[in-house]
Design a protein around this motif. Structure first.
Motif, short mmCIF file in Angstrom:
data_model
loop_
_atom_site.label_atom_id
_atom_site.label_comp_id
_atom_site.label_asym_id
_atom_site.label_seq_id
_atom_site.Cartn_x
_atom_site.Cartn_y
_atom_site.Cartn_z
N VAL A 43 0.86 -1.19 0.00
CA VAL A 43 0.00 0.00 0.00
C VAL A 43 0.89 1.23 0.00
N GLY A 44 0.57 2.19 -0.86
CA GLY A 44 1.27 3.46 -0.89
C GLY A 44 0.44 4.51 -0.16
N ILE A 45 1.07 5.25 0.72
CA ILE A 45 0.38 6.29 1.49
C ILE A 45 1.02 7.64 1.18
N ILE A 46 0.22 8.59 0.74
CA ILE A 46 0.71 9.92 0.40
C ILE A 46 0.43 10.84 1.58
N GLY A 47 1.49 11.23 2.28
CA GLY A 47 1.35 12.10 3.44
C GLY A 47 1.78 11.39 4.71
N ALA A 48 2.79 11.95 5.39
CA ALA A 48 3.30 11.36 6.62
C ALA A 48 2.83 12.11 7.85
N GLY A 49 1.61 12.65 7.77
CA GLY A 49 0.99 13.29 8.92
C GLY A 49 0.25 12.26 9.76
N PRO A 50 -0.58 12.71 10.70
CA PRO A 50 -1.25 11.77 11.62
C PRO A 50 -2.15 10.77 10.92
N GLY A 51 -2.89 11.20 9.87
CA GLY A 51 -3.77 10.27 9.17
C GLY A 51 -3.00 9.21 8.43
N GLY A 52 -1.97 9.62 7.69
CA GLY A 52 -1.16 8.66 6.94
C GLY A 52 -0.43 7.70 7.85
N LEU A 53 0.11 8.20 8.97
CA LEU A 53 0.84 7.33 9.89
C LEU A 53 -0.09 6.35 10.61
N ALA A 54 -1.30 6.81 10.94
CA ALA A 54 -2.25 5.91 11.60
C ALA A 54 -2.61 4.75 10.67
N ALA A 55 -2.84 5.05 9.39
CA ALA A 55 -3.13 3.99 8.42
C ALA A 55 -1.92 3.08 8.24
N ALA A 56 -0.74 3.68 8.17
CA ALA A 56 0.48 2.90 7.95
C ALA A 56 0.70 1.89 9.07
N GLU A 57 0.54 2.32 10.32
CA GLU A 57 0.76 1.42 11.44
C GLU A 57 -0.23 0.25 11.42
N LYS A 58 -1.48 0.56 11.20
CA LYS A 58 -2.51 -0.50 11.24
C LYS A 58 -2.33 -1.49 10.10
N LEU A 59 -1.99 -1.00 8.92
CA LEU A 59 -1.77 -1.90 7.78
C LEU A 59 -0.51 -2.73 7.96
N ARG A 60 0.52 -2.12 8.54
CA ARG A 60 1.76 -2.87 8.76
C ARG A 60 1.54 -3.98 9.77
N LEU A 61 0.75 -3.72 10.81
CA LEU A 61 0.47 -4.76 11.80
C LEU A 61 -0.25 -5.95 11.17
N ARG A 62 -0.98 -5.70 10.09
CA ARG A 62 -1.68 -6.79 9.41
C ARG A 62 -0.79 -7.48 8.37
#
Length: 488
Positions: free
Chosen positions: A149-168
């Motif tokens: 998954v590619g996430i555009i933006g390393a702010g709170p929204g992007g990081l929250a999605a990144a962490e949850k997807l990485r845990l999966r």
């Protein structure tokens, strides 16, 4: 429970001690001291353990607040952290910068007679303790998945999605145009509210967990959205909104009139040790200057309190409504008043005044803001009182630096990303299907301020976590369909 909880009838509310005003005016350190363990347990024990917890209902993340308050009161801090982190990606950040007086604490059922539980301070204490004890771990999945998954933006929204997807187990790549992770948490919010180490340690933790960051990477210039769609199984856009709202009028082209985000970014970069020419030259530095900040939100409060710490000669906040109608946190207003900021309530800017400029045709330098007194009228369709100018009430506030803190609008992402098919609303925000959070482009999701408009960090976190669930469902459904077709 009765022995440890429901102590609001005998214990008064106590926030963590603030640093002395003179001391905090002279540096950018956070203004609140840490809770002691006993104090945190005592304040947690004031919770009434409601059957219907309005603090949770009014939290965008629906945090299980009564549960982790009870665990804190019982000294079970590791469990309290696990409960807190189960619903919130950044409890240590929300505990610092959320407007609790408008959200959880403002809706605490004991607020009216006994003052609310100090929810934000306890939340911060729990997670800071977790970091100290080593309970916060990198997001390491139990098994790796083949999808990315590619996430555009390393702010709170992007990081929250990144962490949850990485845990999966997803392979997560985060793209950001800036040189550090954190977005406005790094460059927009001053250190006295959120020290940067609190954000930077999350960056280190996420890299240790296998999340890949591509910094100084502007989508539309260094890589196109089309290329990201080819590269990844799904894309999540969480860019936030950065385009400053402006006011035109007489004198708006004078020197010394700057946008709030430019001013705050320069200050934050200087505090991070970066070379900032406009700060060094004084263009974005309030030292020794008379400063007027136009606006009444949290960004305006960040600006006035930053100017105080930079050694401004005088700082005035100009706001067209009264104190009761300010959109920002009342806690921040109180802090600003304590630190010496003057407020010009019910006053709107009419023009910027200054010298005539140089013979070569320059605009000249601002020397004051001409404002007009305002009258509060009847509520409009939103329920907010309308404002109207009072004839003949103009006055001028002297200033050497005028800062416009009027809010933010979305940038033109279809043009910036070179993707005309990216759908937007009439406000310029990205249009998504709100049940799936997906745009009209298959596999391209969006959330946070770029969908909502300028909002709170906690709402961006909520959107990032929700988007991760929708992306997971989409990618797995698409993979299942491919397998079904192959089987046929």
């Amino acid at each position: 429970m009765a022995e440890r909880m429901l102590q609001f009838v005998r214990l008064s509310q106590a926030q963590p001690e603030k640093r002395d005003v003179a001391a905090r005016r002279s540096d950018f350190g956070e203004i609140y001291r840490e809770f002691a363990a006993d104090a945190a347990a005592e304040q947690s024990s004031r919770c009434s353990q409601c059957g219907v917890p309005f603090c949770s209902v009014h939290c965008p993340l629906n945090n299980n607040i009564p549960d982790w308050l009870k665990l804190t009161a019982e000294g079970r801090l590791e469990e309290a952290y696990e409960v807190s982190a189960a619903t919130n990606t950044f409890p240590e950040i929300c505990g610092r910068i959320c407007p609790q007086d408008r959200l959880c604490e403002g809706n605490c059922v004991i607020e009216k007679g006994f003052e609310s539980v100090t929810i934000g301070a306890v939340e911060k204490y729990i997670t800071d303790t977790a970091w100290e004890k080593g309970w916060v771990k990198p997001p390491t999945p139990r098994q790796e998945l083949p999808w990315s998954v590619g996430i555009i933006g390393a702010g709170p929204g992007g990081l929250a999605a990144a962490e949850k997807l990485r845990l999966r187990g997803y392979q997560v790549h985060v793209y950001d145009r800036y040189d550090r992770v954190g977005g406005l948490m790094i460059y927009g919010i001053p250190n006295f509210k959120l020290e940067k180490e609190v954000v930077l340690r999350r960056w280190q933790q996420y890299e240790a967990g296998g999340i890949h960051f591509h910094l100084n990477c502007a989508v539309g210039q260094d890589v196109t959205l089309a290329e990201l769609r080819e590269r990844h199984d799904a894309v999540f856009i969480a860019t936030g909104v950065y385009k400053a709202r402006d006011i035109e009028g007489i004198g708006s082209g004078l020197g010394g009139i700057v946008a709030a985000l430019d001013y705050l970014t320069a200050s934050n970069r200087d505090n991070l040790g970066d070379a900032v020419p406009d700060f060094a030259s004084g263009a974005l530095n309030a030292q020794g200057k008379r400063v007027v900040v136009v606006g009444g939100g949290d960004t305006a409060m960040d600006c006035v309190r930053t100017a105080v710490r930079q050694g401004a000669a005088a700082v005035t906040c100009l706001y067209r409504r009264d104190k009761a109608n300010m959109p920002g946190s009342m806690r921040e207003v109180k802090n600003a008043e304590e630190e010496g900021v003057e407020f010009a309530w019910l006053a709107a800017p009419e023009a910027f005044v200054g010298d005539a400029g140089s013979a070569g045709g320059g605009e000249g330098q601002v020397s004051g803001v001409r404002a007009v007194r305002m009258h509060l009228g009847l509520p409009d369709a939103t329920g907010r009182q309308q404002v109207a100018p009072i004839p003949g009430s103009a006055f001028t506030i002297p200033c050497d630096l005028a800062i416009k803190a009027l809010g933010f609008d979305p940038e033109d992402l279809p043009r910036a990303f070179d993707e005309p098919a990216l759908p937007v609303t009439r406000w310029g925000t990205l249009r998504v299907h709100h049940r799936t959070m997906m745009t009209d482009l298959p596999g391209v999701f969006a959330g946070g301020d770029i969908v909502r408009g300028a909002s709170l960090v906690v709402w961006a976190i909520r959107d990032g976590r929700d988007a991760a669930d929708q992306i997971d469902a989409y990618v797995k459904a698409k993979a299942g369909n491919k397998l079904a077709v192959a089987a046929e």
